[in-house]
Scaffold this active site. Sequence first.
Site, PDB file in Angstrom:
ATOM      1  N   LYS A 168       0.843  -1.205   0.000  1.00 13.32           N
ATOM      2  CA  LYS A 168       0.000   0.000   0.000  1.00 13.32           C
ATOM      3  C   LYS A 168       0.876   1.253   0.000  1.00 13.32           C
ATOM      4  CE  LYS A 168      -3.938  -2.197   2.299  1.00 13.32           C
ATOM      5  NZ  LYS A 168      -4.762  -2.376   3.507  1.00 13.32           N
ATOM      6  N   GLN A 226      -5.193  -1.595   9.830  1.00 14.50           N
ATOM      7  CA  GLN A 226      -5.046  -2.867   9.121  1.00 14.50           C
ATOM      8  C   GLN A 226      -5.658  -3.995   9.950  1.00 14.50           C
ATOM      9  OE1 GLN A 226      -3.938  -3.047   5.998  1.00 14.50           O
ATOM     10  NE2 GLN A 226      -4.120  -5.262   5.867  1.00 14.50           N
ATOM     11  N   ASP A 240     -11.263   3.049   4.363  1.00 21.00           N
ATOM     12  CA  ASP A 240     -11.556   1.610   4.286  1.00 21.00           C
ATOM     13  C   ASP A 240     -13.063   1.352   4.217  1.00 21.00           C
ATOM     14  OD1 ASP A 240      -9.503  -0.245   4.099  1.00 21.00           O
ATOM     15  OD2 ASP A 240      -8.962  -0.069   6.217  1.00 21.00           O
TER      16      ASP A 240
HETATM   17  N1  GUN Z   1      -7.011  -6.747   5.848  1.00 23.97           N
HETATM   18  C1  GUN Z   1      -7.256  -7.394   4.682  1.00 23.97           C
HETATM   19  N2  GUN Z   1      -7.787  -6.552   3.769  1.00 23.97           N
HETATM   20  C2  GUN Z   1      -7.886  -5.343   4.372  1.00 23.97           C
HETATM   21  C3  GUN Z   1      -8.368  -4.075   3.928  1.00 23.97           C
HETATM   22  O1  GUN Z   1      -8.829  -3.868   2.806  1.00 23.97           O
HETATM   23  N3  GUN Z   1      -8.270  -3.069   4.858  1.00 23.97           N
HETATM   24  C4  GUN Z   1      -7.793  -3.276   6.111  1.00 23.97           C
HETATM   25  N4  GUN Z   1      -7.772  -2.242   6.941  1.00 23.97           N
HETATM   26  N5  GUN Z   1      -7.357  -4.432   6.546  1.00 23.97           N
HETATM   27  C5  GUN Z   1      -7.406  -5.470   5.673  1.00 23.97           C
END
Ligand code: GUN
Length: 281
Positions: free
Chosen positions: A49, A93, A116
Amino acid sequence: MSIVLNGKEIAEDILKNIKSETEKFKSAPKLVIILVGDNEASQIYVRNKCLAANKAGIEAKLLTFNANTAPEVLSAQIEQLNADQNVHGIIIQLPLPPAFDADALLSQVNPLKDVDGFHPLNAGLLQNNNPAAFAPATARAVMTLLEKTGINLSGKNALVIGRSRIVGKPVAQMLLNKNCTVTIAHSKTLGLPYLLQNADIVVAACGQPKMIKGNMIKKGAVVIDVGINRDSEGKLCGDVDFETAKDVASFITPVPKGVGPMTIALLLQNTLDAYLKQKHA
Ligand code: GUN
């Protein structure tokens, strides 16, 4: 033989478009990523990311916390980020270590910075088909890939396999908002083969390596594979058995280079959207 949807290429185009927007700004949009504990997969996702953010002209800052951090410390950090005008997007996350109350922390993020889309307000706006909602990036990635096929979604039978907060629930909602007839299957579902035989669109997000074989899919179905697993030889694979499914589907996404890079691109698109909303608020 199906058309393989190249998520990596489409994601690159999205990143380029974001970059051409962010270049016009005096200061870069800023995304803060909170990572708690030492989950290896999360560490890789978060690194990807940050790399993609830099490519798109978005400043990404990673804040890491030990798994035994007091929840109040995380709460105080979120409050500080909520109040910081130079921070436009905040993500926590997932998964969090078991000692944390994920719902409580996700609800604490300022909904305007919730890139998110996990805050209950954004989930509610999505349910109401309100364009002000931040939709979770993976769900947005699936919908963008479906858009690329050019098919008309209205009236199609869509089967979503998985009911997570991150993928299954929001993608089912977004398909419903596009007038699909949506079925959500999950680990307790009986008769999955019957549901698959009738599905024009299959979104696989169940975390079971190569569970869905070509002979289970309706001929001409569009198959979007959200799974990221390892097969028995340790190679990355999806929830769909690509080799057999590609001869039956009309469109299919590969793993890797399918939904994964698209999810990151749409997270950054959400961050750009958040920046613009906050600047024009
Ligand atoms: N863990 C797996 N996919 C995601 C996501 O899209 N966002 C977040 N915050 N955690 C994740």
